[in-house]
Design a protein around this motif. Sequence first.
Motif, PDB file in Angstrom:
ATOM      1  N   SER A 291      40.611  30.538  39.355  1.00 56.47           N
ATOM      2  CA  SER A 291      40.572  31.912  40.778  1.00 56.47           C
ATOM      3  C   SER A 291      41.801  31.336  41.367  1.00 56.47           C
ATOM      4  O   SER A 291      41.653  30.827  42.613  1.00 56.47           O
ATOM      5  CB  SER A 291      39.016  32.836  41.265  1.00 56.47           C
ATOM      6  OG  SER A 291      39.243  33.956  42.038  1.00 56.47           O
TER       7      SER A 291
ATOM      8  N   THR B 239      41.631  36.995  41.334  1.00 53.92           N
ATOM      9  CA  THR B 239      42.004  37.409  39.659  1.00 53.92           C
ATOM     10  C   THR B 239      40.526  36.348  38.599  1.00 53.92           C
ATOM     11  O   THR B 239      40.229  35.676  38.723  1.00 53.92           O
ATOM     12  CB  THR B 239      43.170  37.168  39.003  1.00 53.92           C
ATOM     13  OG1 THR B 239      43.510  38.224  39.772  1.00 53.92           O
ATOM     14  CG2 THR B 239      42.888  37.626  37.258  1.00 53.92           C
TER      15      THR B 239
ATOM     16  N   SER C 164      46.143  32.304  29.834  1.00 52.23           N
ATOM     17  CA  SER C 164      44.820  32.963  30.837  1.00 52.23           C
ATOM     18  C   SER C 164      44.164  32.397  32.120  1.00 52.23           C
ATOM     19  O   SER C 164      45.073  31.141  32.530  1.00 52.23           O
ATOM     20  CB  SER C 164      43.635  32.469  30.018  1.00 52.23           C
ATOM     21  OG  SER C 164      43.823  33.078  28.879  1.00 52.23           O
TER      22      SER C 164
ATOM     23  N   THR D 191      40.738  35.746  32.504  1.00 51.78           N
ATOM     24  CA  THR D 191      41.603  36.394  32.593  1.00 51.78           C
ATOM     25  C   THR D 191      43.081  36.228  32.287  1.00 51.78           C
ATOM     26  O   THR D 191      43.393  35.586  32.204  1.00 51.78           O
ATOM     27  CB  THR D 191      42.128  37.959  33.981  1.00 51.78           C
ATOM     28  OG1 THR D 191      41.006  38.436  34.966  1.00 51.78           O
ATOM     29  CG2 THR D 191      42.302  38.813  33.791  1.00 51.78           C
TER      30      THR D 191
END
Length: 77
Positions: A75, A26, A71, A30
């Motif tokens: 990653s 992800t 968030s 994000t």
Amino acid sequence: MPLTDINHVPEISNLPGATVTVPENTAVGTGVFTVAVTDADPGDTHTYTVTYSPAEGDAHFSVNTNSALYSTRGSPN
């Protein structure tokens, strides 16, 4: 003499369960979820924090202390 200006406890909703699942790879930044707060005192401000278990979660997630948006910070792999 009646009491006025009593502080009401805010109502917190939509907290995730014990586990938050984020797909591998992800993108950083994000949004994962946002906590919702309802407060009968419209002038009150709220600050959001998070505790990770295990503590290594701090390397992967962050919280905007003003908006309550959680968030990805790194990653997840």
